[in-house]
Design a protein around this motif. Structure first.
Motif, PDB file in Angstrom:
ATOM      1  N   PHE A  81       0.826  -1.235  -0.015  1.00  0.00           N
ATOM      2  CA  PHE A  81      -0.019   0.032   0.053  1.00  0.00           C
ATOM      3  C   PHE A  81       0.818   1.289   0.287  1.00  0.00           C
ATOM      4  O   PHE A  81       1.738   1.334   1.060  1.00  0.00           O
ATOM      5  CB  PHE A  81      -0.951  -0.044   1.245  1.00  0.00           C
ATOM      6  CG  PHE A  81      -2.014  -0.988   1.223  1.00  0.00           C
ATOM      7  CD1 PHE A  81      -3.288  -0.600   0.826  1.00  0.00           C
ATOM      8  CD2 PHE A  81      -1.832  -2.130   1.376  1.00  0.00           C
ATOM      9  CE1 PHE A  81      -4.271  -1.681   0.919  1.00  0.00           C
ATOM     10  CE2 PHE A  81      -2.723  -3.240   1.200  1.00  0.00           C
ATOM     11  CZ  PHE A  81      -4.004  -2.844   1.252  1.00  0.00           C
ATOM     12  N   TYR A  82       0.746   2.245  -1.046  1.00  0.00           N
ATOM     13  CA  TYR A  82       1.570   3.242  -1.296  1.00  0.00           C
ATOM     14  C   TYR A  82       0.518   4.575  -0.731  1.00  0.00           C
ATOM     15  O   TYR A  82      -0.315   4.835  -1.539  1.00  0.00           O
ATOM     16  CB  TYR A  82       2.061   3.589  -2.362  1.00  0.00           C
ATOM     17  CG  TYR A  82       3.003   2.291  -2.584  1.00  0.00           C
ATOM     18  CD1 TYR A  82       4.421   2.640  -2.213  1.00  0.00           C
ATOM     19  CD2 TYR A  82       2.926   1.385  -3.348  1.00  0.00           C
ATOM     20  CE1 TYR A  82       5.629   1.717  -2.097  1.00  0.00           C
ATOM     21  CE2 TYR A  82       3.747   0.105  -3.384  1.00  0.00           C
ATOM     22  CZ  TYR A  82       5.186   0.409  -2.820  1.00  0.00           C
ATOM     23  OH  TYR A  82       6.050  -0.488  -3.177  1.00  0.00           O
ATOM     24  N   HIS A  83       0.713   5.269   0.178  1.00  0.00           N
ATOM     25  CA  HIS A  83      -0.057   6.493   0.643  1.00  0.00           C
ATOM     26  C   HIS A  83       0.814   7.566   0.087  1.00  0.00           C
ATOM     27  O   HIS A  83       1.969   8.090   0.525  1.00  0.00           O
ATOM     28  CB  HIS A  83       0.081   6.311   2.269  1.00  0.00           C
ATOM     29  CG  HIS A  83      -0.616   7.371   2.943  1.00  0.00           C
ATOM     30  ND1 HIS A  83      -0.962   7.223   4.268  1.00  0.00           N
ATOM     31  CD2 HIS A  83      -1.350   8.544   2.411  1.00  0.00           C
ATOM     32  CE1 HIS A  83      -1.602   8.285   4.672  1.00  0.00           C
ATOM     33  NE2 HIS A  83      -1.923   8.829   3.427  1.00  0.00           N
ATOM     34  N   LEU A  84       0.158   8.111  -0.835  1.00  0.00           N
ATOM     35  CA  LEU A  84       0.661   9.286  -1.446  1.00  0.00           C
ATOM     36  C   LEU A  84       0.364  10.587  -0.924  1.00  0.00           C
ATOM     37  O   LEU A  84      -1.004  11.036  -0.709  1.00  0.00           O
ATOM     38  CB  LEU A  84       0.315   9.504  -3.098  1.00  0.00           C
ATOM     39  CG  LEU A  84       0.260   8.113  -4.188  1.00  0.00           C
ATOM     40  CD1 LEU A  84      -0.154   8.371  -4.952  1.00  0.00           C
ATOM     41  CD2 LEU A  84       1.592   7.541  -3.981  1.00  0.00           C
ATOM     42  N   THR A  85       1.401  11.255  -0.268  1.00  0.00           N
ATOM     43  CA  THR A  85       1.088  12.563   0.342  1.00  0.00           C
ATOM     44  C   THR A  85       1.930  13.534  -0.271  1.00  0.00           C
ATOM     45  O   THR A  85       1.598  14.734   0.079  1.00  0.00           O
ATOM     46  CB  THR A  85       1.483  12.314   1.985  1.00  0.00           C
ATOM     47  OG1 THR A  85       2.606  11.972   2.120  1.00  0.00           O
ATOM     48  CG2 THR A  85       0.366  11.572   2.579  1.00  0.00           C
ATOM     49  N   ARG A  86       2.987  13.435  -0.931  1.00  0.00           N
ATOM     50  CA  ARG A  86       3.859  14.478  -1.521  1.00  0.00           C
ATOM     51  C   ARG A  86       3.614  14.440  -2.913  1.00  0.00           C
ATOM     52  O   ARG A  86       3.496  15.539  -3.679  1.00  0.00           O
ATOM     53  CB  ARG A  86       5.126  14.292  -1.007  1.00  0.00           C
ATOM     54  CG  ARG A  86       5.557  14.288   0.406  1.00  0.00           C
ATOM     55  CD  ARG A  86       6.964  14.103   0.933  1.00  0.00           C
ATOM     56  NE  ARG A  86       7.063  14.633   2.380  1.00  0.00           N
ATOM     57  CZ  ARG A  86       7.496  15.796   2.862  1.00  0.00           C
ATOM     58  NH1 ARG A  86       7.872  16.538   2.021  1.00  0.00           N
ATOM     59  NH2 ARG A  86       7.752  16.005   3.919  1.00  0.00           N
ATOM     60  N   ALA A  87       4.262  13.236  -3.710  1.00  0.00           N
ATOM     61  CA  ALA A  87       4.058  13.093  -5.167  1.00  0.00           C
ATOM     62  C   ALA A  87       2.697  12.867  -5.605  1.00  0.00           C
ATOM     63  O   ALA A  87       2.249  11.577  -5.249  1.00  0.00           O
ATOM     64  CB  ALA A  87       5.247  12.298  -5.676  1.00  0.00           C
ATOM     65  N   PRO A  88       2.416  13.189  -6.605  1.00  0.00           N
ATOM     66  CA  PRO A  88       1.080  12.948  -7.319  1.00  0.00           C
ATOM     67  C   PRO A  88       1.259  11.504  -8.063  1.00  0.00           C
ATOM     68  O   PRO A  88       2.308  11.045  -8.267  1.00  0.00           O
ATOM     69  CB  PRO A  88       0.752  13.844  -8.178  1.00  0.00           C
ATOM     70  CG  PRO A  88       1.995  14.385  -8.839  1.00  0.00           C
ATOM     71  CD  PRO A  88       2.872  14.438  -7.582  1.00  0.00           C
ATOM     72  N   LEU A  89      -0.074  10.900  -8.210  1.00  0.00           N
ATOM     73  CA  LEU A  89      -0.005   9.535  -8.669  1.00  0.00           C
ATOM     74  C   LEU A  89       1.021   9.431 -10.309  1.00  0.00           C
ATOM     75  O   LEU A  89       1.590   8.703 -10.389  1.00  0.00           O
ATOM     76  CB  LEU A  89      -1.352   9.298  -9.134  1.00  0.00           C
ATOM     77  CG  LEU A  89      -1.720   7.905 -10.041  1.00  0.00           C
ATOM     78  CD1 LEU A  89      -1.338   6.878  -9.113  1.00  0.00           C
ATOM     79  CD2 LEU A  89      -3.056   7.718 -10.499  1.00  0.00           C
ATOM     80  N   ASP A  90       0.819  10.489 -11.090  1.00  0.00           N
ATOM     81  CA  ASP A  90       1.415  10.531 -12.391  1.00  0.00           C
ATOM     82  C   ASP A  90       2.950  10.666 -11.979  1.00  0.00           C
ATOM     83  O   ASP A  90       3.713  10.510 -13.010  1.00  0.00           O
ATOM     84  CB  ASP A  90       0.807  11.516 -13.334  1.00  0.00           C
ATOM     85  CG  ASP A  90       0.858  13.081 -12.817  1.00  0.00           C
ATOM     86  OD1 ASP A  90       0.717  13.061 -11.603  1.00  0.00           O
ATOM     87  OD2 ASP A  90       1.352  13.716 -13.479  1.00  0.00           O
ATOM     88  N   VAL A  91       3.603  10.904 -11.133  1.00  0.00           N
ATOM     89  CA  VAL A  91       5.001  10.856 -10.503  1.00  0.00           C
ATOM     90  C   VAL A  91       5.193   9.525 -10.047  1.00  0.00           C
ATOM     91  O   VAL A  91       6.322   8.939 -10.394  1.00  0.00           O
ATOM     92  CB  VAL A  91       5.226  11.993  -9.539  1.00  0.00           C
ATOM     93  CG1 VAL A  91       6.828  11.930  -9.393  1.00  0.00           C
ATOM     94  CG2 VAL A  91       5.050  13.607 -10.477  1.00  0.00           C
TER      95      VAL A  91
END
Length: 153
Positions: free
Chosen positions: A6-16
């Motif tokens: 599970f990757y909790h994205l808080t800094r870089a957006p999905l497309d990065v």
């Protein structure tokens, strides 16, 4: 037997983040399927991936093309069978993942937007469902500025 990451994205957006993770999977010799909830979202992601830097190009295709089986990374919609025989599945925007898929694949990655409370709740439900079915799972956060494993089951 695989595992769910599970990757909790808080800094870089999905497309990065997605190209970075998919690149690592390709480096491991795996084909990748990216599963989203609807065609429009996957078409948006397809366009974003084509616009990335040339030195970081991610070879990919949108499902339904004549060469799906040859695609290293295939963008699919929930309910479709990935025609590229992936070893890794990356689910975005709350796309469903079954315990059977986690057990059959090398890796399942669930990427979710940490700034969207509904997305966080969906991911928590997926964690509970998959670990409750006996799947191995890891929770990764980028909150500190770099990816760190915060939990494992």
């Amino acid at each position: 037997m695989g595992a769910a990451f599970f990757y909790h994205l808080t800094r870089a957006p999905l497309d990065v983040t997605l190209p970075m993770l998919a690149g690592k999977s390709l480096g491991a010799g795996w084909k990748v399927a990216v599963r989203g909830p609807d065609r429009g979202r996957m078409e948006w992601l397809d366009q974003r991936l084509w616009q990335g830097p040339e030195d970081a190009f991610l070879p990919h295709g949108l499902s339904g093309g004549p060469h799906d089986d040859l695609q290293p990374v295939l963008l699919t919609v929930a309910g479709e069978v990935a025609g590229n025989d992936p070893a890794c599945l990356m689910a975005i925007d709350g796309a469903a993942v079954s315990p059977e898929e986690v057990q059959a694949l090398e890796r399942v990655c669930i990427l979710f937007d940490g700034t969207d409370e509904e997305a966080v709740q969906v991911a928590r439900g997926q964690w509970k469902q998959l670990t409750g079915a006996g799947c191995s799972a890891q929770y990764w956060s980028e909150e500190s500025g770099r990816w760190e494993k915060k939990a494992e089951s």
